[in-house]
Write a protein that holds these residues in place. Structure first.
Motif, PDB file in Angstrom:
ATOM      1  N   LEU A   8      46.875  34.108  47.769  1.00  0.00           N
ATOM      2  CA  LEU A   8      45.528  34.259  47.207  1.00  0.00           C
ATOM      3  C   LEU A   8      45.099  35.700  47.420  1.00  0.00           C
ATOM      4  O   LEU A   8      44.970  36.156  48.563  1.00  0.00           O
ATOM      5  N   ALA A   9      44.895  36.412  46.338  1.00  0.00           N
ATOM      6  CA  ALA A   9      44.504  37.820  46.438  1.00  0.00           C
ATOM      7  C   ALA A   9      42.984  37.912  46.388  1.00  0.00           C
ATOM      8  O   ALA A   9      42.374  37.858  45.316  1.00  0.00           O
ATOM      9  N   GLN A  10      42.401  38.040  47.556  1.00  0.00           N
ATOM     10  CA  GLN A  10      40.935  38.148  47.646  1.00  0.00           C
ATOM     11  C   GLN A  10      40.588  39.636  47.536  1.00  0.00           C
ATOM     12  O   GLN A  10      40.431  40.311  48.540  1.00  0.00           O
ATOM     13  N   VAL A  11      40.524  40.102  46.297  1.00  0.00           N
ATOM     14  CA  VAL A  11      40.422  41.548  46.074  1.00  0.00           C
ATOM     15  C   VAL A  11      39.006  41.979  45.705  1.00  0.00           C
ATOM     16  O   VAL A  11      38.161  41.167  45.357  1.00  0.00           O
ATOM     17  N   ASN A  12      38.790  43.298  45.794  1.00  0.00           N
ATOM     18  CA  ASN A  12      37.508  43.921  45.505  1.00  0.00           C
ATOM     19  C   ASN A  12      37.689  44.910  44.356  1.00  0.00           C
ATOM     20  O   ASN A  12      37.908  46.089  44.574  1.00  0.00           O
ATOM     21  N   PRO A  13      37.627  44.421  43.109  1.00  0.00           N
ATOM     22  CA  PRO A  13      37.838  45.316  41.961  1.00  0.00           C
ATOM     23  C   PRO A  13      36.602  46.181  41.707  1.00  0.00           C
ATOM     24  O   PRO A  13      35.533  45.918  42.254  1.00  0.00           O
ATOM     25  N   LEU A  14      36.776  47.217  40.898  1.00  0.00           N
ATOM     26  CA  LEU A  14      35.643  48.044  40.477  1.00  0.00           C
ATOM     27  C   LEU A  14      35.306  47.688  39.031  1.00  0.00           C
ATOM     28  O   LEU A  14      36.146  47.847  38.128  1.00  0.00           O
ATOM     29  N   VAL A  15      34.115  47.206  38.794  1.00  0.00           N
ATOM     30  CA  VAL A  15      33.745  46.771  37.446  1.00  0.00           C
ATOM     31  C   VAL A  15      33.986  47.882  36.426  1.00  0.00           C
ATOM     32  O   VAL A  15      33.583  49.027  36.633  1.00  0.00           O
ATOM     33  N   GLY A  16      34.689  47.538  35.373  1.00  0.00           N
ATOM     34  CA  GLY A  16      34.909  48.464  34.265  1.00  0.00           C
ATOM     35  C   GLY A  16      36.171  49.297  34.382  1.00  0.00           C
ATOM     36  O   GLY A  16      36.678  49.778  33.368  1.00  0.00           O
ATOM     37  N   ASP A  17      36.690  49.464  35.586  1.00  0.00           N
ATOM     38  CA  ASP A  17      37.852  50.345  35.761  1.00  0.00           C
ATOM     39  C   ASP A  17      39.142  49.529  35.611  1.00  0.00           C
ATOM     40  O   ASP A  17      39.810  49.187  36.591  1.00  0.00           O
ATOM     41  N   ILE A  18      39.490  49.240  34.369  1.00  0.00           N
ATOM     42  CA  ILE A  18      40.608  48.335  34.081  1.00  0.00           C
ATOM     43  C   ILE A  18      41.923  48.913  34.599  1.00  0.00           C
ATOM     44  O   ILE A  18      42.755  48.177  35.148  1.00  0.00           O
ATOM     45  N   ASP A  19      42.089  50.221  34.492  1.00  0.00           N
ATOM     46  CA  ASP A  19      43.327  50.831  35.000  1.00  0.00           C
ATOM     47  C   ASP A  19      43.460  50.633  36.503  1.00  0.00           C
ATOM     48  O   ASP A  19      44.508  50.219  37.009  1.00  0.00           O
ATOM     49  N   ALA A  20      42.404  50.953  37.229  1.00  0.00           N
ATOM     50  CA  ALA A  20      42.462  50.820  38.693  1.00  0.00           C
ATOM     51  C   ALA A  20      42.639  49.359  39.097  1.00  0.00           C
ATOM     52  O   ALA A  20      43.372  49.049  40.045  1.00  0.00           O
TER      53      ALA A  20
END
Lengths: 540, 540
Positions: A8-20
């Motif tokens: 389970l990848a409990q990750v913290n994405p950055l909204v809008g930064d699809i590449d990152a």
């Protein structure tokens, strides 16, 4: 192979930064392979855009960007199955999709069926609802895929069961509010029992504007019993084993719950840290008044960012007591932050001299109180502009509710840390934080709250006592009780009418307030959409 | 009776004030009887709450209040049929309803089937969609009832036709944007032809926060030809006759269209007037800089409220040219408003002296420019506080888009009149207003725009020329074009990337901006919901 490790990848994405976010998915997938030899990894809802992407979903290049990201995930040809969330554009409509990538191919795609369009959610603004279940064969086991809200309603689990699924994978972007863990657990238990199958629940973590996602990913067995629980408010990779013969998940890491106060405190720390770092501020600056709101805000800021990224400014005036000045400098010293003292006396005098012709024949009133607050706001903003730091404001939810605050004064700033924290909870949190180490001087907590905008002013001169005020506010704002309900609950009618009226007429202030982390079932943000121009009478 | 008079009540309700709106319905109904012997009167969508009621629809006493209002309308037993809009609460769900009251009874009720949940609309947040058409017999004629969005989609008209209807009554709360009249006419024509029946279209008028409803009620025959048109932006009672034998509506009053500039100007005047009067401000105050934005704002304010409710304040500083000061006082004199001059020089100096220790070793930058704007904002707010007036801000849409404005400075105030007016349109409107009477000195219109925050500053030193900027902005903000599209349309890549980036990074300012009247298909308000924390790259 009798057992498979599920990650389970409990990750913290950055909204809008699809590449990152795509790189983040690949990084976690590689870790799941290298560290755990996992066979499947689950990412949260819309992980490729982060949640909520809001009107970015209307951008015309969205489809291209998502296609490129999915292609990159496929081309990596990782020896693990990836379950990822993303918006799928198809024939001019957008679906909230979950796709399974295996051996370089997108082998299954599910479209979220239940679209939340209440509270802070606007999914029907963006998404078309799916209509079909998605049950796939994984190592011989029929597994259902669902997305977030799908599990809050009964339909999708019933579909999955009817389609013969024996395990449900549910990917989420479920924001925190106080008490939500209990709600989620009860819900997962109910659904697991209804479907007679275990559920793997993965959730996003991190702050995104006014929302804080708490992670707290978990797994339950077919009887709804908890098998694993990831920590709240921290990103991480967590695993659980699936026994392929029995179709059962095996008990795994159980992170213990923290108490409710600690949970709120951590949500605030994460909210501040992510807002500051994701928006690339050098640090923060705040006004330290000697009162409890700014004291608690300072403690949270230091816990979120470290003392060297936090500056505090005491801005005394003729009504500022010596105790306030002493307490502020004491606290700044205890926390190790840079501390400035800037008197507003000459600035206030310059304003009053310039305004004298226009004010001829008028009496002192709240104008002069607001002027003090605005002198302070301008000073903080000037320091923020000069140093590239963010001004944290310190208004609590009780103040925001009744408008006990000055627009462009103490409301001037980019992030209001305590915006959804009622005053009574401010006291509890301050005491809670002091139990670790006493960073807030005791006198800040024990003295009666005062805005110090007039001689000998006390908050409770103009407002009901905070325990009374907060109870009325919770009933009105969070529970939608009517005036009659609140009076029937034992509050004085005069208090109720006064407080409700103040809430109603101060919508214009809240509309220009900084955002702040939402902690309750109804914060003053996207959650509560009232007209400013409003003839609703308190009535019944 | 071979003919019946149908009355269209183009009213201006106050959102939330159900009692007052109920009285308004009765007043218009009595006028329709007394002045026109009308047989039916149509009121706009949700007239009893006003539109949009937003989260007032979640209040628990809504159902009781609406029941009382409907009871009052029934008990009046007026000798006219009333078609009114209101939220109907039924089994825990809320419908956007249209009810027909006849002889003291609610004889038919229709539930809106097409719920808009895009742009500024959030109807799926509140309403359950109806599923049934409603065709009733009126004087022997089968008549269909629909609500607003129902006519923007093909389904409800097809249903009505299939159910044998020969006339459609469509009640609306349709907000204005530039060019909407043309869209509506084309739409009504298309639907009338599809259904082979005439349509009576009644619309709300008035300003409600960021929305302006233009009225412009109309009727078309079965071929889509216009039979009547009420004026835009004025409340009133309008009539048209129905020939019962042929089922045709007979030609009636045709208010001529005004030009597009006049229409925008009237929308702004109505938006200001209703915000000020519905929120019960004594009047307005604004900063008059000698520039065109404040000049136009002043003209609109005076046209909306009369000169005696408007105050203008010139706040000179060392960079303010003599021309600006002369133009400002000239304009105030021409418009007959109270005029103050308050220098910010000593206030600015007081701030800089107090900030000197914190600013040691730093260079002059935009901090000092923002400080000037904030000194002015604080002065205006102090005058507003003292006199119970509203501060009008003067930022135009181009500035709001690229963040060419100061939070808590020139953005300090309650209503931003030009918020949805691009700078190039500001010029056109100023010239348009001057054609009636030259209230704006010519030099205000012809000199190059400058914020006068530095010596010899011109807007076009830091931004592309306004015609270029506005075209890029319209493509990006209103039409959702991508960077590649805009470059392909002929704009320099550097300009496009700079402008798009400025729009993206200034969301935090817009989030705290005052509301202002929406005039385009996408204003910066409920219409455009972007995250502040946002890693979307301009890319393609």
């Amino acid at each position: 192979m009798a057992k498979v490790t599920m990650a389970l990848a409990q990750v913290n994405p950055l909204v809008g930064d699809i590449d990152a976010n795509t790189r983040l998915v690949l990084e976690f997938a590689r870790r799941a392979i290298d560290e755990h030899q996992a066979g499947l990894i689950l990412f949260p809802e819309l992980v490729l855009t982060g949640y909520p992407p809001e009107d970015l979903l209307l951008r015309p290049s969205l489809a291209r960007r998502i296609d490129r990201a999915l292609q990159a995930l496929c081309e990596a040809r990782l020896p693990i199955k990836l379950l990822v969330g993303y918006p799928r554009v198809k024939a001019g409509r957008v679906y909230n999709a979950a796709g399974l990538i295996d051996q370089g191919q997108l082998v299954a795609e599910y479209y979220k069926q239940c679209l939340p369009n209440y509270q802070v959610f606007d999914e029907k603004r963006y998404f078309e609802a799916g209509t079909q279940p998605c049950v796939i064969d994984l190592w011989g086991l029929p597994v259902a895929i669902t997305v977030c809200e799908d599990i809050w309603q009964a339909g999708p689990m019933a579909q999955a069961r009817d389609a013969g699924a024996r395990l449900m994978l549910n990917i989420n972007a479920s924001p925190y509010h106080r008490g939500k863990t209990t709600e989620r657990r009860a819900l997962l238990k109910q659904r697991a029992v209804e479907g007679n199958m275990p559920i793997l629940y993965v959730n996003q973590v991190g702050g995104q504007d006014e929302l804080v996602f708490d992670g707290h990913s978990m797994a339950v067995d077919a009887g709804g019993k908890s098998l694993m629980q990831a920590p709240a408010f921290d990103a991480g990779l967590f695993t659980i084993e699936l026994d392929l013969e029995s179709g059962q998940l095996l008990p795994a890491q159980q992170t213990e719950d923290v108490c409710s106060l600690e949970s709120v405190y951590r949500a605030l720390v994460l909210g501040v840290r992510d807002y500051v770092t994701k928006n690339r501020f050098n640090g923060v600056v705040l006004g330290l008044s000697g009162g409890i709101d700014s004291a608690l805000t300072l403690a949270i800021a230091v816990d979120a960012l470290g003392a060297d990224r936090v500056e505090a400014v005491m801005m005394p005036f003729r009504y500022t007591s010596q105790l306030s000045q002493d307490d502020a400098s004491d606290q700044a010293r205890r926390m190790g932050v840079k501390y400035h003292v800037v008197s507003i006396e000459p600035i206030y005098e310059a304003f009053m001299a310039s305004l004298a012709p226009a004010f001829t024949g008028t009496q002192l009133d709240t104008t002069e109180e607001n002027l003090q607050a605005r002198c302070r706001g301008v000073i903080l903003m000037a320091m923020s502009n000069k140093h590239g730091s963010l001004v944290l404001t310190t208004g609590n939810k009780s103040e925001m509710a009744v408008g006990y605050s000055t627009l462009y004064g103490d409301m001037a700033g980019g992030f209001d840390v305590l915006k959804d924290v009622p005053k009574t909870l401010v006291f509890e949190l301050a005491r809670h934080r002091n139990r670790v180490r006493e960073v807030i001087p005791d006198s800040v907590i024990t003295r009666p709250p005062s805005a110090e905008l007039r001689p000998d002013q006390k908050d409770e001169d103009s407002l009901p006592a905070y325990p009374v005020l907060d109870d009325i506010l919770e009933r009105y704002v969070e529970r939608d009780e009517s005036a009659a309900d609140i009076i029937a609950a034992g509050h004085a009618e005069a208090d109720v009418r006064r407080v409700l009226r103040l809430v109603d007429i101060n919508e214009y202030k809240r509309r220009q307030a900084p955002i702040g982390p939402r902690l309750t079932k109804r914060g003053f943000g996207r959650d509560r959409r009232y007209p400013i121009t409003n003839g609703w009478s308190i009535g019944d």
